[in-house]
Design a protein around this motif. Structure first.
Motif, mmCIF file in Angstrom:
data_model
loop_
_atom_site.group_PDB
_atom_site.id
_atom_site.type_symbol
_atom_site.label_atom_id
_atom_site.label_comp_id
_atom_site.label_asym_id
_atom_site.label_seq_id
_atom_site.Cartn_x
_atom_site.Cartn_y
_atom_site.Cartn_z
ATOM 1 N N GLU A 1 0.980 -11.123 10.729
ATOM 2 C CA GLU A 1 -0.068 -10.106 10.771
ATOM 3 C C GLU A 1 -0.834 -10.187 12.098
ATOM 4 O O GLU A 1 -0.914 -11.238 12.732
ATOM 5 C CB GLU A 1 -1.031 -10.298 9.605
ATOM 6 C CG GLU A 1 -0.425 -9.978 8.253
ATOM 7 C CD GLU A 1 -1.458 -10.080 7.131
ATOM 8 O OE1 GLU A 1 -2.483 -10.735 7.343
ATOM 9 O OE2 GLU A 1 -1.218 -9.502 6.050
ATOM 10 N N GLN B 1 -4.075 -0.506 -1.486
ATOM 11 C CA GLN B 1 -2.726 -0.087 -1.144
ATOM 12 C C GLN B 1 -2.568 0.356 0.299
ATOM 13 O O GLN B 1 -1.476 0.256 0.860
ATOM 14 C CB GLN B 1 -2.292 1.073 -2.062
ATOM 15 C CG GLN B 1 -2.305 0.747 -3.535
ATOM 16 C CD GLN B 1 -1.296 -0.330 -3.904
ATOM 17 O OE1 GLN B 1 -0.247 -0.438 -3.285
ATOM 18 N NE2 GLN B 1 -1.626 -1.133 -4.904
ATOM 19 N N LYS B 2 -3.642 0.869 0.909
ATOM 20 C CA LYS B 2 -3.518 1.479 2.232
ATOM 21 C C LYS B 2 -4.612 1.018 3.182
ATOM 22 O O LYS B 2 -5.697 0.615 2.758
ATOM 23 C CB LYS B 2 -3.540 3.011 2.116
ATOM 24 C CG LYS B 2 -2.364 3.598 1.352
ATOM 25 C CD LYS B 2 -2.409 5.111 1.331
ATOM 26 C CE LYS B 2 -1.234 5.681 0.540
ATOM 27 N NZ LYS B 2 0.055 5.412 1.201
ATOM 28 N N THR B 3 -4.280 1.148 4.501
ATOM 29 C CA THR B 3 -5.242 0.962 5.589
ATOM 30 C C THR B 3 -5.329 2.281 6.332
ATOM 31 O O THR B 3 -4.296 2.837 6.740
ATOM 32 C CB THR B 3 -4.802 -0.150 6.538
ATOM 33 O OG1 THR B 3 -4.700 -1.372 5.814
ATOM 34 C CG2 THR B 3 -5.789 -0.289 7.689
ATOM 35 N N GLU C 1 -10.139 0.418 4.468
ATOM 36 C CA GLU C 1 -8.963 -0.064 3.738
ATOM 37 C C GLU C 1 -9.217 -0.081 2.236
ATOM 38 O O GLU C 1 -10.358 -0.141 1.783
ATOM 39 C CB GLU C 1 -8.576 -1.458 4.224
ATOM 40 C CG GLU C 1 -9.633 -2.519 4.029
ATOM 41 C CD GLU C 1 -9.153 -3.885 4.513
ATOM 42 O OE1 GLU C 1 -7.917 -4.111 4.516
ATOM 43 O OE2 GLU C 1 -10.003 -4.720 4.853
ATOM 44 N N SER D 1 -2.712 -6.029 9.815
ATOM 45 C CA SER D 1 -1.547 -5.234 9.401
ATOM 46 C C SER D 1 -0.287 -5.888 9.950
ATOM 47 O O SER D 1 -0.350 -6.656 10.933
ATOM 48 C CB SER D 1 -1.643 -3.797 9.907
ATOM 49 O OG SER D 1 -0.470 -3.082 9.565
ATOM 50 N N ASN E 1 0.776 1.837 4.941
ATOM 51 C CA ASN E 1 1.031 1.152 3.671
ATOM 52 C C ASN E 1 0.934 -0.345 3.872
ATOM 53 O O ASN E 1 1.459 -0.897 4.850
ATOM 54 C CB ASN E 1 2.430 1.495 3.145
ATOM 55 C CG ASN E 1 2.541 2.955 2.749
ATOM 56 O OD1 ASN E 1 1.634 3.507 2.133
ATOM 57 N ND2 ASN E 1 3.652 3.592 3.120
ATOM 58 N N LYS E 2 0.247 -1.015 2.960
ATOM 59 C CA LYS E 2 0.089 -2.460 3.094
ATOM 60 C C LYS E 2 1.352 -3.212 2.665
ATOM 61 O O LYS E 2 1.590 -4.320 3.144
ATOM 62 C CB LYS E 2 -1.104 -2.935 2.266
ATOM 63 C CG LYS E 2 -2.444 -2.546 2.868
ATOM 64 C CD LYS E 2 -3.576 -3.221 2.112
ATOM 65 C CE LYS E 2 -4.922 -2.967 2.798
ATOM 66 N NZ LYS E 2 -6.026 -3.666 2.110
ATOM 67 N N ASN E 3 2.089 -2.632 1.728
ATOM 68 C CA ASN E 3 3.289 -3.319 1.218
ATOM 69 C C ASN E 3 4.533 -2.809 1.930
ATOM 70 O O ASN E 3 4.720 -1.622 2.081
ATOM 71 C CB ASN E 3 3.414 -3.104 -0.294
ATOM 72 C CG ASN E 3 2.222 -3.691 -1.029
ATOM 73 O OD1 ASN E 3 1.702 -4.719 -0.636
ATOM 74 N ND2 ASN E 3 1.793 -3.027 -2.101
#
Length: 588
Positions: free
Chosen positions: A442, A513-515, A510, A477, A586-588
């Motif tokens: 990250e 699920q999202k940034t 953030e 991220s 998307n974080k995942n």
């Protein structure tokens, strides 16, 4: 020419009322007819013909007598050729009795009840008039004669020509022993009782006759079977008409059974199965029959049974299937070997062709990559270089020392940032080659915002615009840093170009699920039509991203890179003016 002939006259009137006479000639070569204009009687006359010949009606036919009955029908009795009905200038032969006694019929006469009486040299016959006339019409209808012989009262079986009807209604038949007188209405005919017909005895092969009830079972090895038909009839057996047929696995037509000491019907060589034996006998002079049926069954040999046939059929199908399967397997093995040979050759050719395609594809990708790389670098360094060129021109034109110092400071800072940007050109070379859209570790997104804020700070300041980074907490991220840096660079570059005396705000928010990276400006902004065009370009995954040439190069490149990292982008108008761009990672 003069001819002596026996003739019989038939009188009739034509449409003019003139009386005519038909003269019949019985001469050596057959039966002929001539017409005269004088009335003659039943006697022997010399006849003079004006023509040399008499046209015959039928050749080689010798008539004993020619009779016209009271119903005005003309009958011709012949010598050993049966008897005929003359109608419409044609002779129609009538059927004989079963023993051909009527081949030498003598005379025919009609009674009051619609019967004809026919004399012959072997007894007297009685028959329904309508049966003979129906036969004359269709040549198919059955005719049943009733035969009278000496046992019925005749002095002998022989008769002579000519028969007479007395005023009392009695008939007179001449014979060799004198005349026979009788009243036709008082003479009885005898037919069997319709309820008394018995089929209950059978003789199988050479065995003795045996009785059976209801259904007869015949063994598979039977040769012949004789069914006895018992009818209590004590009159002349020649007047007994009995017919039989079988139906079932095989069928036959009605067959007449010969009368004699015993009435029997024989079967042989029938196929195994269920059968019905039908027997019918004549019970009245008008042709009415009474019928009786019995059932019998012929047992099959084992090879004639349905089970055997089904088994053999299944066996044959299995054998055929095995043969077909073995043949198919052999052909498949052979074809497989041939296919393998062809496949190996094709594989070699395909491998060669594939290598050529790969080389071609690599060259095309390399060319496209170099093209896009040049466009991207050119686009990203255009604004800083233009800004430095503008400051250099102002520095050249200014004589104010303080102002020149200020210009030098701006040129220095911009050059420094441009220098730092060129140090990262290696990362730009990986933008379109990169297949991994995530980093191994990250990194803070804030670092990218700070770098780009410094790069565009002096340029924005010169335009009277302030760039503000409102988010101080670090947000991390793993999205490919080079790609995200190029995206933010282009969006911020567009904001600086279109904003004068305004403000550009950078922010990061953030969720789980999202940034979300937000870049908002108070510049010229975008129309709703432009927003719709870019959003459609993003939402349609099948739409190819156009070449980065001309107007809108930065946003087109941004949308292309957004798709590459599976992120989302959104455009909306800022109030009171300007545009807000949101980048959702998307974080995942």
């Amino acid at each position: 020419m003069r001819v002596w002939a026996l003739f019989f006259t038939c009188l009739y009137f034509n449409i003019y009322g003139q009386l005519h006479t038909s003269v019949w000639y019985n001469i050596d070569n057959g039966l002929s007819q001539n017409h005269a204009k004088t009335i003659v009687k039943d006697e022997l006359y010399p006849v003079t013909l004006e023509n040399d010949t008499i046209p015959p009606i039928i050749n080689n036919l010798h008539a004993k007598s020619i009779i016209r009955t009271k119903d005005n029908l003309i009958w011709v009795m012949t010598d050993k050729n049966g008897f005929y009905l003359f109608r419409n200038k044609k002779l129609i032969k009538m059927p004989n009795d079963r023993y051909n006694y009527l081949q030498s019929a003598y005379y025919i006469i009609e009674d009051q009840k619609g019967f004809y009486w026919i004399s012959s040299n072997n007894g007297l016959f009685k028959v329904l008039k309508k049966q003979l006339l129906q036969y004359a019409e269709d040549q198919r209808s059955p005719v049943f004669y009733y035969h009278f012989i000496k046992k019925d009262g005749l002095t002998n079986n022989g008769s002579q020509p000519n028969t007479y009807t007395l005023e009392s209604g009695d008939f007179v038949f001449p014979s060799m022993d004198g005349f026979v007188f009788f009243n036709p209405d008082s003479i009885k005919t005898y037919y069997p009782d319709k309820s008394k017909i018995y089929i209950e005895r059978v003789k199988i092969g050479n065995s003795e006759p045996q009785y059976f009830h209801h259904v007869l079972n015949l063994k598979k090895d039977y040769k012949t079977a004789e069914f006895f038909i018992d009818i209590p009839y004590f009159s002349n057996l020649e007047n007994l008409y009995v017919e039989a047929k079988i139906s079932g696995t095989e069928n036959t037509d009605w067959e007449q059974i010969n009368t004699g000491k015993e009435l029997k019907y024989t079967i042989s060589n029938l196929s195994p199965g269920n059968y019905t034996l039908s027997v019918r006998m004549l019970v009245s002079p008008d042709g009415k029959f009474e019928e009786k049926t019995i059932q019998f069954k012929i047992q099959p040999y084992f090879y004639q049974t349905l089970l055997f046939r089904v088994s053999v059929s299944i066996s044959i199908l299995i054998i055929i299937t095995v043969i077909v399967q073995l043949t198919t397997n052999f052909l498949r093995t052979r074809n497989k070997a041939l296919k393998q040979i062809v496949h190996n050759k094709n594989s070699e050719l395909k491998e060669t062709a594939l290598n050529l395609e790969v080389v071609k594809s690599d060259l095309q990708k390399e060319t496209e990559y170099q093209k896009k790389l040049v466009e991207t670098i050119s686009h990203d360094i255009t604004t800083p270089i233009r800004f430095i060129a503008m400051l250099s021109q102002k520095l050249y034109e200014s004589d104010d020392v303080e102002l020149q110092k200020k210009y030098f400071d701006s040129i220095y800072k911009s050059s420094e940032q441009l220098y730092q940007f060129t140090l990262n050109l290696k990362e730009y070379t990986e933008l379109y080659k990169a297949e991994n859209i995530f980093e191994d570790k990250e990194y803070p997104i804030n670092r990218i915002l700070e770098i780009k804020q410094k790069l565009f700070y002096e340029i924005a300041k010169e335009r009277g615009t302030l760039i503000i980074n409102t988010h101080e907490a670090k947000v991390y991220s793993r999205v490919n840093e080079s790609i995200l840096m190029a995206i933010i660079h282009n969006i911020l570059d567009n904001a600086v170009k279109n904003t004068f005396d305004g403000q550009i705000t950078l922010n990061i928010t953030e969720s789980k699920q999202k940034t979300i990276i937000t870049i908002a400006d108070t510049g010229a902004g975008m129309s709703m039509e432009q927003i719709s065009i870019y959003m459609n370009l993003f939402k349609n995954p099948k739409q190819e991203t156009p070449s980065f040439k001309g107007k809108g190069l930065g946003l087109h490149m941004v949308i292309h890179l957004i798709k590459k990292i599976n992120a989302e982008i959104n455009f909306r108008q800022n109030h009171p003016k300007g545009i807000v761009v949101e980048i959702k990672l998307n974080k995942n």
